[in-house]
Design an enzyme around this catalytic site. Structure first.
Site, short mmCIF file in Angstrom:
data_model
loop_
_atom_site.label_atom_id
_atom_site.label_comp_id
_atom_site.label_asym_id
_atom_site.label_seq_id
_atom_site.Cartn_x
_atom_site.Cartn_y
_atom_site.Cartn_z
CE LYS A 1 5.61 3.39 8.32
NZ LYS A 1 4.91 4.68 8.06
CB ALA B 1 -8.98 3.37 -1.64
CG HIS C 1 -1.87 7.20 11.14
ND1 HIS C 1 -3.10 6.64 11.42
CD2 HIS C 1 -1.64 6.99 9.82
CE1 HIS C 1 -3.60 6.12 10.30
NE2 HIS C 1 -2.74 6.32 9.32
CG HIS D 1 1.72 6.67 -3.91
ND1 HIS D 1 1.04 7.48 -3.03
CD2 HIS D 1 2.70 7.44 -4.44
CE1 HIS D 1 1.59 8.69 -3.03
NE2 HIS D 1 2.60 8.68 -3.89
CG ASP E 1 2.58 8.78 14.50
OD1 ASP E 1 1.96 8.23 13.58
OD2 ASP E 1 2.02 9.34 15.46
CD GLU F 1 0.46 12.37 -3.54
OE1 GLU F 1 1.18 11.90 -2.63
OE2 GLU F 1 -0.73 12.71 -3.40
N GLY G 1 -2.18 1.92 4.12
CA GLY G 1 -3.49 2.23 3.58
C GLY G 1 -4.56 2.20 4.67
#
Length: 327
Positions: free
Chosen positions: A199, A59, A183, A85, A192, A25, A116
């Site tokens: 998802k 952001a 989280h 992303h 989670d 990343e 986010g």
């Protein structure tokens, strides 16, 4: 863990090959002046032949334009697939759909769908949080936008000249986040796992974890996820932390508990070079342990610094010279 100073990185990374799937990343620089250094980091990371290089999205879209610039650079200048992303907090369906189409039009077909974080002071349910309430909804939107953009294609029917059939549609690859230690906004231990199942049901093809400090954090999470019915690969996200200051910033950002032994080792290291060695050794040990436990590869958060993550891979015996592997 060893406190020996890590060996300096050589330009021999061009002659290196990974023994397991790896990925990295990076993030867009804050100003255009930072692009040349990032381009060099991308070049060096690409030489290790990763499965993909992901690029974060600022952001509120603060670095959105530069994210696309970095993604298209990877697409144009390397043989490595870029992964974009995308965050949905604060977005309308129209805005999110337009951004997805922009990325698809640029040739980007891999995404990391993230909800986010709300802006400081915002609460759950505030209108500012936008139309999309979860990463699972963003996964569905990415897939739907791609389907609308290219609904079908035709393929020849073997043995029937002039005949055609609808060909299988090439699907985008959509990754999502996973949180081995929960989280920060999770209300119970299984939330989670439930979110990851949602998802997966929405169409996610891969999960990438947030950082963790013990191999058992990842391995235990994977075991619970598999028992609950999660089938997609869960890739461990490793973050080499090479100074007490960086560790403190990451803990504040992620809400992770302070890893006492590692934090104390960093704090007691006499010089920045020894701090770097402690951080690299910890990440290398973690990589070996999760791979031994069955991880499908490793994803490294590079902090736009190729030297550190490539040294981690070498010290973990994941990245070796080609001439050594062929001997």
């Amino acid at each position: 863990m060893t406190n020996d100073v890590a060996r300096p990185d050589a330009d021999a990374d061009a002659d290196a090959v990974a023994s397991v799937p790896i990925s990295f990343e990076v993030y867009p620089p804050r100003s255009p002046e930072g692009m040349p250094a990032l381009h060099e980091t991308i070049r060096r990371l690409a030489q290790a032949r990763p499965q993909f290089i992901s690029v974060t999205f600022g952001a509120g879209g603060s670095t959105g334009g530069r994210s696309l610039e970095v993604l298209t650079h990877i697409l144009r200048e390397t043989a490595v697939p870029p992964l974009a992303h995308l965050t949905c907090v604060g977005s309308t369906y129209a805005d999110a759909g337009a951004l997805i189409r922009e990325f698809l039009d640029a040739g980007i077909t891999r995404f990391l769908a993230l909800r986010g974080d709300p802006p400081a002071g915002a609460q759950e349910g505030d209108a500012f949080l936008g139309d999309l309430e979860s990463a699972a909804q963003l996964v569905q939107l990415i897939d739907r936008v791609q389907a609308e953009r290219a609904p079908y294609s035709e393929a020849e029917v073997p043995g029937l000249p002039g005949a055609a059939k609808v060909a299988p549609r090439e699907r985008v690859q959509i990754s999502v986040a996973a949180f081995p230690n929960g989280h920060p906004r999770s209300r119970h231990r299984n939330q989670d796992i439930d979110a990851l199942l949602a998802k997966q049901a929405a169409g996610a093809t891969l999960a990438i974890t947030q950082l963790f400090f013990e191999a058992d954090d990842y391995l235990g999470f994977v075991a619970r996820a598999r028992e609950a019915g999660v089938l997609i690969p869960i890739l461990p996200g490793l973050m080499p932390l090479t100074s007490p200051g960086r560790l403190a910033r990451v803990l504040k950002l992620t809400g992770e508990a302070r890893p006492a032994a590692f934090a104390d080792a960093l704090a007691s290291a006499a010089t920045p070079a020894h701090q770097r060695a402690v951080g690299i050794a910890h990440a290398a040990d973690l990589a070996r342990a999760v791979l031994a436990g069955g991880a499908p590869g490793v994803h490294l958060y590079a902090f736009n610094n190729h030297e550190t993550v490539l040294t981690v891979l070498r010290d973990a015996d994941i990245l070796a010279d080609r001439q050594e592997t062929s001997a």
